[in-house]
Design a protein around this motif. Structure first.
Motif, PDB file in Angstrom:
ATOM      1  N   UNK A 130     105.476  32.590 -59.698  1.00 51.93           N
ATOM      2  CA  UNK A 130     104.336  31.882 -59.119  1.00 51.93           C
ATOM      3  C   UNK A 130     104.850  30.818 -58.146  1.00 51.93           C
ATOM      4  N   UNK A 131     104.120  30.590 -57.066  1.00 54.18           N
ATOM      5  CA  UNK A 131     104.569  29.609 -56.072  1.00 54.18           C
ATOM      6  C   UNK A 131     104.997  28.311 -56.751  1.00 54.18           C
ATOM      7  N   UNK A 132     106.108  27.775 -56.281  1.00 56.28           N
ATOM      8  CA  UNK A 132     106.634  26.550 -56.849  1.00 56.28           C
ATOM      9  C   UNK A 132     107.597  26.759 -57.996  1.00 56.28           C
ATOM     10  N   UNK A 133     107.803  28.023 -58.424  1.00 55.32           N
ATOM     11  CA  UNK A 133     108.736  28.312 -59.504  1.00 55.32           C
ATOM     12  C   UNK A 133     109.766  29.335 -59.042  1.00 55.32           C
ATOM     13  N   UNK A 134     110.895  29.367 -59.760  1.00 61.00           N
ATOM     14  CA  UNK A 134     111.891  30.400 -59.534  1.00 61.00           C
ATOM     15  C   UNK A 134     112.306  30.549 -58.090  1.00 61.00           C
ATOM     16  N   UNK A 135     112.193  31.786 -57.582  1.00 56.46           N
ATOM     17  CA  UNK A 135     112.607  32.115 -56.219  1.00 56.46           C
ATOM     18  C   UNK A 135     111.455  32.056 -55.226  1.00 56.46           C
ATOM     19  N   UNK A 136     110.291  31.588 -55.667  1.00 59.12           N
ATOM     20  CA  UNK A 136     109.152  31.433 -54.754  1.00 59.12           C
ATOM     21  C   UNK A 136     109.130  30.014 -54.193  1.00 59.12           C
ATOM     22  N   UNK A 137     108.745  29.918 -52.925  1.00 55.49           N
ATOM     23  CA  UNK A 137     108.637  28.605 -52.293  1.00 55.49           C
ATOM     24  C   UNK A 137     107.392  27.876 -52.785  1.00 55.49           C
ATOM     25  N   UNK A 138     107.346  26.588 -52.524  1.00 54.83           N
ATOM     26  CA  UNK A 138     106.094  25.874 -52.716  1.00 54.83           C
ATOM     27  C   UNK A 138     105.125  26.318 -51.622  1.00 54.83           C
ATOM     28  N   UNK A 139     103.816  26.299 -51.889  1.00 55.66           N
ATOM     29  CA  UNK A 139     102.862  26.882 -50.938  1.00 55.66           C
ATOM     30  C   UNK A 139     102.893  26.182 -49.588  1.00 55.66           C
ATOM     31  N   UNK A 140     102.921  26.988 -48.537  1.00 61.60           N
ATOM     32  CA  UNK A 140     102.986  26.441 -47.188  1.00 61.60           C
ATOM     33  C   UNK A 140     101.768  25.580 -46.874  1.00 61.60           C
ATOM     34  N   UNK A 141     100.626  25.945 -47.466  1.00 62.82           N
ATOM     35  CA  UNK A 141      99.406  25.175 -47.194  1.00 62.82           C
ATOM     36  C   UNK A 141      99.151  24.096 -48.249  1.00 62.82           C
ATOM     37  N   UNK A 142     100.067  23.952 -49.189  1.00 60.52           N
ATOM     38  CA  UNK A 142      99.937  22.927 -50.213  1.00 60.52           C
ATOM     39  C   UNK A 142      98.907  23.221 -51.282  1.00 60.52           C
ATOM     40  N   UNK A 143      98.336  24.419 -51.268  1.00 56.65           N
ATOM     41  CA  UNK A 143      97.238  24.726 -52.188  1.00 56.65           C
ATOM     42  C   UNK A 143      97.729  25.471 -53.427  1.00 56.65           C
ATOM     43  N   UNK A 144      97.466  24.882 -54.580  1.00 52.61           N
ATOM     44  CA  UNK A 144      97.718  25.528 -55.862  1.00 52.61           C
ATOM     45  C   UNK A 144      96.368  25.851 -56.491  1.00 52.61           C
ATOM     46  N   UNK A 145      96.096  27.118 -56.733  1.00 53.53           N
ATOM     47  CA  UNK A 145      94.824  27.523 -57.319  1.00 53.53           C
ATOM     48  C   UNK A 145      94.995  28.911 -57.929  1.00 53.53           C
ATOM     49  N   UNK A 146      94.240  29.178 -58.978  1.00 51.47           N
ATOM     50  CA  UNK A 146      94.373  30.439 -59.689  1.00 51.47           C
ATOM     51  C   UNK A 146      94.036  31.627 -58.797  1.00 51.47           C
ATOM     52  N   UNK A 147      93.016  31.496 -57.945  1.00 52.00           N
ATOM     53  CA  UNK A 147      92.687  32.618 -57.061  1.00 52.00           C
ATOM     54  C   UNK A 147      93.810  32.872 -56.058  1.00 52.00           C
ATOM     55  N   UNK A 148      94.479  31.823 -55.630  1.00 53.83           N
ATOM     56  CA  UNK A 148      95.614  31.973 -54.736  1.00 53.83           C
ATOM     57  C   UNK A 148      96.759  32.697 -55.453  1.00 53.83           C
ATOM     58  N   UNK A 149      97.029  32.311 -56.717  1.00 55.14           N
ATOM     59  CA  UNK A 149      98.085  32.970 -57.484  1.00 55.14           C
ATOM     60  C   UNK A 149      97.779  34.464 -57.634  1.00 55.14           C
ATOM     61  N   UNK A 150      96.499  34.787 -57.859  1.00 52.48           N
ATOM     62  CA  UNK A 150      96.110  36.191 -57.994  1.00 52.48           C
ATOM     63  C   UNK A 150      96.324  36.954 -56.690  1.00 52.48           C
ATOM     64  N   UNK A 151      95.970  36.340 -55.572  1.00 49.65           N
ATOM     65  CA  UNK A 151      96.184  36.985 -54.272  1.00 49.65           C
ATOM     66  C   UNK A 151      97.674  37.192 -54.011  1.00 49.65           C
ATOM     67  N   UNK A 152      98.511  36.277 -54.483  1.00 50.66           N
ATOM     68  CA  UNK A 152      99.951  36.444 -54.319  1.00 50.66           C
ATOM     69  C   UNK A 152     100.460  37.651 -55.100  1.00 50.66           C
ATOM     70  N   UNK A 153      99.888  37.888 -56.283  1.00 54.68           N
ATOM     71  CA  UNK A 153     100.256  39.081 -57.051  1.00 54.68           C
ATOM     72  C   UNK A 153      99.924  40.343 -56.258  1.00 54.68           C
ATOM     73  N   UNK A 154      98.762  40.353 -55.620  1.00 50.99           N
ATOM     74  CA  UNK A 154      98.383  41.503 -54.790  1.00 50.99           C
ATOM     75  C   UNK A 154      99.389  41.698 -53.660  1.00 50.99           C
ATOM     76  N   UNK A 155      99.865  40.598 -53.054  1.00 53.45           N
ATOM     77  CA  UNK A 155     100.863  40.710 -51.985  1.00 53.45           C
ATOM     78  C   UNK A 155     102.138  41.367 -52.497  1.00 53.45           C
ATOM     79  N   UNK A 156     102.528  41.047 -53.723  1.00 55.48           N
ATOM     80  CA  UNK A 156     103.713  41.674 -54.314  1.00 55.48           C
ATOM     81  C   UNK A 156     103.467  43.162 -54.546  1.00 55.48           C
TER      82      UNK A 156
END
Length: 230
Positions: free
Chosen positions: A54-80
């Protein structure tokens, strides 16, 4: 380690292990994909497991737009999943990862096969909060917070028999801003009024002794069983 780009360009790290039907593994709040390390091999024996950071952990960067939200995390899973050419995957999410899994099943139903959610909450009006005395030590020193988390995540017997590493106590490489972002995202999750809209066959797992995410007969999940998949 492979990466893909989120919608805002943030690099999302992930890894893949095993073969078979794809299974997405979504970790808890403020934890990287290593949350799954103790049990990953069991899943990888029968599934092609995909574990994103998840953004901000491990090998993922912190979000470029500074937004942390569950719907954003879900969309990131779709990108993967898109990066891997996976049209549809089973999903197992625990704790905050269970919140993300709910959002994924609601916002991207065509991408989710079976859904498993553990030690999590729907948020909103049906959520039960931990007793303040349970969470109070988490705001104290790092040592006190770690001891409190050990007590919440493991039995004393387990801690006596296992010296670690303990993969569910938070990603030590996270910034304070990322930790705060994860907490805000998790606290803001509210799928209570939408639960019946989840169409994926769903298994809910919970421990009766869980103090961090309390379970009682008034908890959301039994009431959600009115939906055909619960």
């Amino acid at each position: 380690m492979p990466h893909t780009a989120a919608a805002d360009g943030t690099a999302i790290g992930f890894d893949v292990a095993g073969s078979g039907e794809p299974l997405g593994l979504l970790a808890g709040q403020a934890n990287s994909r290593h949350w799954w390390d103790p049990v990953r091999a069991d899943f990888a024996a029968v599934h092609r497991t995909v574990a994103p950071d998840t953004v901000g952990t491990g090998e993922s960067d912190e979000p470029a737009d500074g937004r942390y939200a569950v719907d954003r995390f879900a969309a990131d899973v779709v990108a993967v999943l898109d990066e891997l050419g996976i049209a549809r995957a089973h999903v197992y999410g625990t704790s905050m990862g269970g919140r993300v899994a709910q959002r994924l099943a609601l916002d991207h139903p065509d991408r989710v096969g079976a859904l498993v959610i553990g030690c999590t909450s729907p948020g909103g009006a049906g959520a039960l909060l931990a007793d303040p005395e349970v969470v109070r030590p988490l705001a104290l020193s790092k040592r006190q917070a770690r001891e409190a988390l050990l007590g919440l995540m493991f039995t004393p017997e387990y801690v006596r028999r296992h010296t670690g590493p303990y993969h569910v106590l938070g990603d030590p490489g996270m910034s304070l801003a990322a930790r705060r972002g994860h907490k805000r995202a998790s606290d803001a999750h509210d799928a209570w009024d939408e639960l019946a809209g989840i169409t994926a066959p769903t298994l809910v797992l919970h421990g009766s002794d869980d103090l961090f995410t309390p379970w009682t007969t008034r908890n959301a999940w039994p009431r959600a069983s009115r939906g055909r998949n619960w």
